[in-house]
Design a protein around this motif. Sequence first.
Motif, short mmCIF file in Angstrom:
data_model
loop_
_atom_site.label_atom_id
_atom_site.label_comp_id
_atom_site.label_asym_id
_atom_site.label_seq_id
_atom_site.Cartn_x
_atom_site.Cartn_y
_atom_site.Cartn_z
N UNK A 281 -4.40 1.27 -3.98
CA UNK A 281 -3.59 0.58 -4.09
C UNK A 281 -3.29 -0.54 -5.00
N UNK A 282 -2.32 -1.70 -4.54
CA UNK A 282 -1.97 -2.19 -5.56
C UNK A 282 -1.08 -3.37 -5.01
N UNK A 283 -0.54 -4.02 -6.18
CA UNK A 283 -0.35 -4.69 -5.71
C UNK A 283 1.94 -4.90 -6.28
N UNK A 284 2.65 -5.16 -5.17
CA UNK A 284 4.12 -4.92 -6.70
C UNK A 284 4.58 -6.64 -7.53
N UNK A 285 4.76 -6.48 -8.81
CA UNK A 285 5.70 -7.27 -9.10
C UNK A 285 5.34 -8.45 -7.92
N UNK A 286 6.35 -8.67 -7.22
CA UNK A 286 6.75 -9.26 -5.90
C UNK A 286 5.95 -9.69 -5.40
N UNK A 287 4.29 -9.36 -5.16
CA UNK A 287 3.63 -10.05 -4.52
C UNK A 287 3.19 -8.91 -3.79
N UNK A 288 3.61 -7.77 -3.35
CA UNK A 288 3.90 -7.06 -1.95
C UNK A 288 2.05 -6.00 -2.58
N UNK A 289 1.73 -6.33 -1.64
CA UNK A 289 0.55 -5.25 -0.89
C UNK A 289 0.86 -3.36 -0.79
N UNK A 290 0.90 -2.60 -2.40
CA UNK A 290 1.80 -1.59 -1.80
C UNK A 290 0.34 -0.27 -1.65
N UNK A 291 0.19 0.02 -0.33
CA UNK A 291 -0.39 1.09 0.34
C UNK A 291 -0.32 2.38 0.60
N UNK A 292 -0.22 3.63 0.37
CA UNK A 292 -0.82 5.07 0.92
C UNK A 292 -0.21 5.30 1.95
N UNK A 293 0.43 6.14 1.91
CA UNK A 293 0.17 6.44 3.54
C UNK A 293 -0.47 7.58 4.52
N UNK A 294 -1.13 8.50 3.85
CA UNK A 294 -3.26 8.37 3.97
C UNK A 294 -4.01 7.01 3.93
N UNK A 295 -4.08 6.02 3.31
CA UNK A 295 -4.83 4.92 3.67
C UNK A 295 -4.49 4.37 5.08
N UNK A 296 -2.99 4.05 5.19
CA UNK A 296 -2.25 3.53 6.03
C UNK A 296 -3.28 3.84 7.31
N UNK A 297 -1.92 5.17 7.88
CA UNK A 297 -2.52 5.58 8.16
C UNK A 297 -4.66 5.96 9.13
N UNK A 298 -4.70 6.45 7.79
CA UNK A 298 -6.59 5.70 8.45
C UNK A 298 -6.04 4.50 9.31
N UNK A 299 -5.93 3.87 8.50
CA UNK A 299 -6.13 2.78 8.35
C UNK A 299 -6.01 1.69 10.17
#
Length: 361
Positions: A281-299
């Motif tokens: 995971x990370x944060x884009x230059x505009x402050x948006x949380x970036x989440x991989x699809x695998x993790x998003x579906x798991x969560x």
Amino acid sequence: MVRCMKDIFISLADSTISSKLSGLESHYSSLSPHGHLSSSYTSSWVRSPQIDIQSEVLAADDIHDPFRVHGKLSWADIGSYALATEVSWMSVGKKQLEYAAGELRRFSELLVNVSMSICANFELTECCFGGQDSHEQAAQVNPIHLRHNEKLGFWINLYNTLIMHAYLAYGVPRSDLKLFSPLQKAAYTVGGHSFSAAAIEYIILKMKPPLHRPQIALLLALHKLKVSEEQRKFAIDTFEPIVAFALSCGLYSSPAVRIYTAMNVGEELQELQRDFIRASVGVSSKGRLLVPKLLHCFAKGFVTDEKLAAWISRFLPSHQASFVEKYVSKRCQSLLSSRSCGILPLDSRFRYLFLPEKLSP
């Protein structure tokens, strides 16, 4: 078995093999970071002047970033993934084949608990096939009598080994969709029963159809897995969603491979989940949380999208968690923002990450 397959993959990816791999992580760290086999990553993300970023929160240029995503601002602390060895291609040069052939002979000697039913024309796999002795030895093993944690570690290790073996037998699929065929064809015989990789994942380990891989989920619905009632007795006692962070299909977005032990499998799975989250995971230059699809579906099985950032923050060091909550909160308050998280699509390119083994105290 996992260790042996790991060494084979590393040897096939390393164009400078001159002696037998010792298995020491110090050897892996000495390999050139400029090749396809590398335990060193270069961060190329540009820090945005729009965000007042604390330098200790984000990764410096020399910090590993195993899930390189364009525009992603990486974390400085990603746990065990910082030491991962990457294999993103395999060679069939003479030196690599000679080493791999020797390791496959060693692999066949390890098959005292399972026997293979992979039908393949890959020239190296003939070293692996067990004869009558290995089939007789396999018949002596009955995972039905293992305790839950023993079953969990056994089947996870076997699954990851089988997928790697399938790549050697059938070649690397060109897409995630084409991986379904070897998932069904590649099989090991355990306790007198043949188990395909798909059967291990969805019947024995009781995993749900993968929402982050809709094509595979559709194929599973169209092609019902044929498993006998006797085979179902080999399954783990209860569904463990966290196993999603332990099963690797050799895709760029897949979790890393490690060896699991019966004694500590619960702790090892918790650790790998935490490290996968920190590494992916990370944060884009505009402050948006970036989440991989695998993790998003798991969560999705635990929280709504509105609470996803807070849930992810539980797995981050305190200063990183504060960073996420601060900037996601700012974005949510913005009238121009409709969503605080960005979902990173599955990357189906071939790639394995191998985590180093922990030394016994």
